[in-house]
Design a protein around this motif. Structure first.
Motif, PDB file in Angstrom:
ATOM      1  N   THR A  43       0.567  -0.584  -0.269  1.00 51.14           N
ATOM      2  CA  THR A  43       0.083  -0.103  -0.020  1.00 51.14           C
ATOM      3  C   THR A  43       0.917   1.278   0.054  1.00 51.14           C
ATOM      4  OG1 THR A  43      -1.463  -1.275   1.303  1.00 51.14           O
ATOM      5  CG2 THR A  43      -1.881   1.730   1.225  1.00 51.14           C
ATOM      6  N   ASP A  44       0.706   2.299  -0.929  1.00 47.61           N
ATOM      7  CA  ASP A  44       1.139   3.779  -1.118  1.00 47.61           C
ATOM      8  C   ASP A  44       0.098   4.478  -0.552  1.00 47.61           C
ATOM      9  OD1 ASP A  44       3.477   5.407  -1.412  1.00 47.61           O
ATOM     10  OD2 ASP A  44       2.812   5.421  -3.080  1.00 47.61           O
ATOM     11  N   ILE A  45       0.120   5.739  -0.207  1.00 47.03           N
ATOM     12  CA  ILE A  45      -0.976   6.442   0.622  1.00 47.03           C
ATOM     13  C   ILE A  45       0.065   7.575  -0.037  1.00 47.03           C
ATOM     14  CG2 ILE A  45      -2.079   7.391   1.714  1.00 47.03           C
ATOM     15  CD1 ILE A  45      -3.453   4.985   2.503  1.00 47.03           C
ATOM     16  N   GLN A  46      -0.536   9.061  -0.656  1.00 45.68           N
ATOM     17  CA  GLN A  46       1.003  10.599  -0.897  1.00 45.68           C
ATOM     18  C   GLN A  46      -0.274  11.552  -0.825  1.00 45.68           C
ATOM     19  OE1 GLN A  46       3.348  10.226  -4.488  1.00 45.68           O
ATOM     20  NE2 GLN A  46       4.187   7.936  -4.007  1.00 45.68           N
ATOM     21  N   TYR A  47      -0.192  12.344   0.456  1.00 50.11           N
ATOM     22  CA  TYR A  47      -0.826  13.343   0.760  1.00 50.11           C
ATOM     23  C   TYR A  47       0.360  14.890   0.020  1.00 50.11           C
ATOM     24  CZ  TYR A  47      -3.094  16.992   2.803  1.00 50.11           C
ATOM     25  OH  TYR A  47      -4.017  18.644   3.373  1.00 50.11           O
ATOM     26  N   ARG A  48       0.241  15.303  -1.442  1.00 49.79           N
ATOM     27  CA  ARG A  48       0.214  16.880  -1.079  1.00 49.79           C
ATOM     28  C   ARG A  48      -0.512  17.855  -1.223  1.00 49.79           C
ATOM     29  NH1 ARG A  48       2.952  13.704  -6.743  1.00 49.79           N
ATOM     30  NH2 ARG A  48       4.211  11.495  -6.628  1.00 49.79           N
ATOM     31  N   THR A  49       0.476  19.129  -0.927  1.00 49.02           N
ATOM     32  CA  THR A  49      -0.373  20.152  -0.756  1.00 49.02           C
ATOM     33  C   THR A  49       0.501  21.771  -1.487  1.00 49.02           C
ATOM     34  OG1 THR A  49      -1.609  21.753   0.938  1.00 49.02           O
ATOM     35  CG2 THR A  49       0.475  20.574   1.411  1.00 49.02           C
ATOM     36  N   TYR A  50      -0.267  22.440  -1.764  1.00 50.38           N
ATOM     37  CA  TYR A  50       0.481  23.549  -1.856  1.00 50.38           C
ATOM     38  C   TYR A  50       0.157  24.400  -1.720  1.00 50.38           C
ATOM     39  CZ  TYR A  50       2.664  27.088  -4.877  1.00 50.38           C
ATOM     40  OH  TYR A  50       2.684  28.405  -5.568  1.00 50.38           O
ATOM     41  N   GLU A  51       0.877  25.559  -1.117  1.00 45.80           N
ATOM     42  CA  GLU A  51       0.457  26.736  -0.043  1.00 45.80           C
ATOM     43  C   GLU A  51      -0.154  27.123   0.992  1.00 45.80           C
ATOM     44  OE1 GLU A  51      -2.152  28.615  -3.052  1.00 45.80           O
ATOM     45  OE2 GLU A  51      -0.394  29.716  -4.516  1.00 45.80           O
ATOM     46  N   ASP A  52      -1.790  26.329   0.912  1.00 45.89           N
ATOM     47  CA  ASP A  52      -2.196  26.198   2.356  1.00 45.89           C
ATOM     48  C   ASP A  52      -2.169  24.666   3.046  1.00 45.89           C
ATOM     49  OD1 ASP A  52      -3.126  28.673   2.553  1.00 45.89           O
ATOM     50  OD2 ASP A  52      -5.001  28.443   1.181  1.00 45.89           O
ATOM     51  N   VAL A  53      -1.713  24.399   3.608  1.00 48.55           N
ATOM     52  CA  VAL A  53      -2.113  23.109   4.516  1.00 48.55           C
ATOM     53  C   VAL A  53      -3.881  22.184   4.254  1.00 48.55           C
ATOM     54  CG1 VAL A  53      -1.700  20.940   6.180  1.00 48.55           C
ATOM     55  CG2 VAL A  53       0.288  23.090   4.942  1.00 48.55           C
ATOM     56  N   ASP A  54      -4.523  22.651   4.706  1.00 46.66           N
ATOM     57  CA  ASP A  54      -5.529  22.757   4.801  1.00 46.66           C
ATOM     58  C   ASP A  54      -6.006  22.787   3.320  1.00 46.66           C
ATOM     59  OD1 ASP A  54      -5.767  23.426   7.337  1.00 46.66           O
ATOM     60  OD2 ASP A  54      -7.376  25.776   6.898  1.00 46.66           O
ATOM     61  N   GLN A  55      -5.824  22.928   2.156  1.00 48.22           N
ATOM     62  CA  GLN A  55      -5.897  22.440   1.012  1.00 48.22           C
ATOM     63  C   GLN A  55      -5.380  21.822   0.091  1.00 48.22           C
ATOM     64  OE1 GLN A  55      -7.303  26.213  -0.266  1.00 48.22           O
ATOM     65  NE2 GLN A  55      -8.166  26.807   0.383  1.00 48.22           N
ATOM     66  N   PHE A  56      -5.855  20.453   0.252  1.00 52.52           N
ATOM     67  CA  PHE A  56      -4.960  19.190  -0.554  1.00 52.52           C
ATOM     68  C   PHE A  56      -4.982  19.971  -1.490  1.00 52.52           C
ATOM     69  CE2 PHE A  56      -9.164  16.227   0.408  1.00 52.52           C
ATOM     70  CZ  PHE A  56      -8.488  15.935  -0.959  1.00 52.52           C
ATOM     71  N   ASN A  57      -3.828  18.646  -2.852  1.00 51.18           N
ATOM     72  CA  ASN A  57      -3.832  19.325  -3.936  1.00 51.18           C
ATOM     73  C   ASN A  57      -3.930  18.037  -5.075  1.00 51.18           C
ATOM     74  OD1 ASN A  57      -2.262  21.927  -3.585  1.00 51.18           O
ATOM     75  ND2 ASN A  57      -3.718  22.297  -5.097  1.00 51.18           N
ATOM     76  N   GLN A  58      -3.552  16.680  -4.185  1.00 47.66           N
ATOM     77  CA  GLN A  58      -3.100  15.503  -4.995  1.00 47.66           C
ATOM     78  C   GLN A  58      -3.804  14.481  -3.021  1.00 47.66           C
ATOM     79  OE1 GLN A  58       0.286  15.046  -7.276  1.00 47.66           O
ATOM     80  NE2 GLN A  58      -1.136  13.706  -8.484  1.00 47.66           N
ATOM     81  N   LEU A  59      -3.839  13.480  -3.528  1.00 51.40           N
ATOM     82  CA  LEU A  59      -4.036  12.589  -2.601  1.00 51.40           C
ATOM     83  C   LEU A  59      -4.118  11.331  -3.477  1.00 51.40           C
ATOM     84  CD1 LEU A  59      -4.377  11.751  -0.144  1.00 51.40           C
ATOM     85  CD2 LEU A  59      -6.897  10.993  -0.612  1.00 51.40           C
ATOM     86  N   LEU A  60      -3.228  10.808  -3.339  1.00 56.77           N
ATOM     87  CA  LEU A  60      -2.730   9.041  -3.842  1.00 56.77           C
ATOM     88  C   LEU A  60      -2.690   8.133  -3.404  1.00 56.77           C
ATOM     89  CD1 LEU A  60       0.273  10.067  -6.129  1.00 56.77           C
ATOM     90  CD2 LEU A  60      -1.807  10.528  -6.600  1.00 56.77           C
ATOM     91  N   ILE A  61      -3.786   6.536  -3.862  1.00 53.54           N
ATOM     92  CA  ILE A  61      -3.745   5.703  -2.867  1.00 53.54           C
ATOM     93  C   ILE A  61      -4.160   4.582  -3.814  1.00 53.54           C
ATOM     94  CG2 ILE A  61      -5.624   4.487  -1.774  1.00 53.54           C
ATOM     95  CD1 ILE A  61      -6.987   7.257  -0.459  1.00 53.54           C
ATOM     96  N   ARG A  62      -2.560   3.773  -3.240  1.00 51.02           N
ATOM     97  CA  ARG A  62      -2.406   2.503  -4.722  1.00 51.02           C
ATOM     98  C   ARG A  62      -2.159   1.775  -3.712  1.00 51.02           C
ATOM     99  NH1 ARG A  62       2.502   5.445  -7.633  1.00 51.02           N
ATOM    100  NH2 ARG A  62       3.129   6.322  -6.087  1.00 51.02           N
ATOM    101  N   THR A  63      -2.805   0.559  -4.844  1.00 50.17           N
ATOM    102  CA  THR A  63      -1.976  -1.034  -4.087  1.00 50.17           C
ATOM    103  C   THR A  63      -2.319  -2.169  -4.200  1.00 50.17           C
ATOM    104  OG1 THR A  63      -3.354  -2.293  -1.978  1.00 50.17           O
ATOM    105  CG2 THR A  63      -4.776  -1.330  -3.417  1.00 50.17           C
TER     106      THR A  63
END
Length: 65
Positions: A43-63
Protein backbone atom coordinates in the motif's frame (compact mmCIF):
# COMPACT_ATOMS: atom_id res chain seq x y z
CA UNK A 1 37.84 14.80 9.35
CA UNK A 2 34.27 13.52 9.63
CA UNK A 3 33.39 16.27 12.13
CA UNK A 4 34.63 18.94 9.73
CA UNK A 5 32.66 17.46 6.86
CA UNK A 6 29.46 17.36 8.93
CA UNK A 7 30.02 20.94 10.12
CA UNK A 8 30.59 22.21 6.58
CA UNK A 9 27.53 20.37 5.24
CA UNK A 10 25.30 21.75 8.00
CA UNK A 11 26.73 25.24 7.58
CA UNK A 12 26.04 25.28 3.85
CA UNK A 13 22.52 23.90 4.27
CA UNK A 14 21.60 26.49 6.90
CA UNK A 15 22.54 29.43 4.70
CA UNK A 16 21.22 28.23 1.35
CA UNK A 17 17.67 28.99 0.25
CA UNK A 18 15.99 26.98 -2.48
CA UNK A 19 12.53 28.58 -2.39
CA UNK A 20 11.26 32.06 -1.72
CA UNK A 21 8.00 31.91 0.23
CA UNK A 22 6.24 28.87 -1.17
CA UNK A 23 5.12 26.37 1.43
CA UNK A 24 4.67 22.81 0.25
CA UNK A 25 4.12 19.59 2.13
CA UNK A 26 4.31 15.98 1.02
CA UNK A 27 3.47 13.12 3.31
CA UNK A 28 3.77 9.45 2.43
CA UNK A 29 2.72 6.21 4.06
CA UNK A 30 4.10 2.94 2.72
CA UNK A 31 2.96 -0.42 4.02
CA UNK A 32 3.70 -4.02 3.15
CA UNK A 33 1.53 -6.72 4.77
CA UNK A 34 2.27 -10.41 4.28
CA UNK A 35 -0.79 -12.61 3.58
CA UNK A 36 0.96 -15.98 3.19
CA UNK A 37 4.25 -17.31 1.83
CA UNK A 38 3.54 -16.26 -1.78
CA UNK A 39 1.38 -13.13 -1.46
CA UNK A 40 1.55 -9.79 0.28
CA UNK A 41 -0.33 -6.49 0.02
CA UNK A 42 1.63 -3.35 -0.77
CA UNK A 43 0.00 0.00 0.00
CA UNK A 44 1.20 3.50 -0.86
CA UNK A 45 -0.62 6.68 0.22
CA UNK A 46 0.72 10.13 -0.70
CA UNK A 47 -0.66 13.50 0.37
CA UNK A 48 0.61 16.59 -1.45
CA UNK A 49 -0.30 20.19 -0.76
CA UNK A 50 0.73 23.62 -2.01
CA UNK A 51 0.31 26.99 -0.24
CA UNK A 52 -2.33 26.06 2.37
CA UNK A 53 -2.15 22.84 4.33
CA UNK A 54 -5.95 22.88 4.71
CA UNK A 55 -6.52 22.64 0.95
CA UNK A 56 -4.85 19.58 -0.50
CA UNK A 57 -3.99 19.38 -4.17
CA UNK A 58 -3.35 15.70 -4.64
CA UNK A 59 -4.12 12.50 -2.79
CA UNK A 60 -2.75 9.26 -4.23
CA UNK A 61 -3.85 5.88 -2.90
CA UNK A 62 -2.28 2.82 -4.50
CA UNK A 63 -2.37 -0.82 -3.56
CA UNK A 64 -1.23 -4.07 -5.10
CA UNK A 65 -0.98 -7.77 -4.43
Amino acid sequence: MKKYLVAITLGISLFSFAQDKDFRAWGTLNSNQKIDNKFNIATDIQYRTYEDVDQFNQLLIRTGI
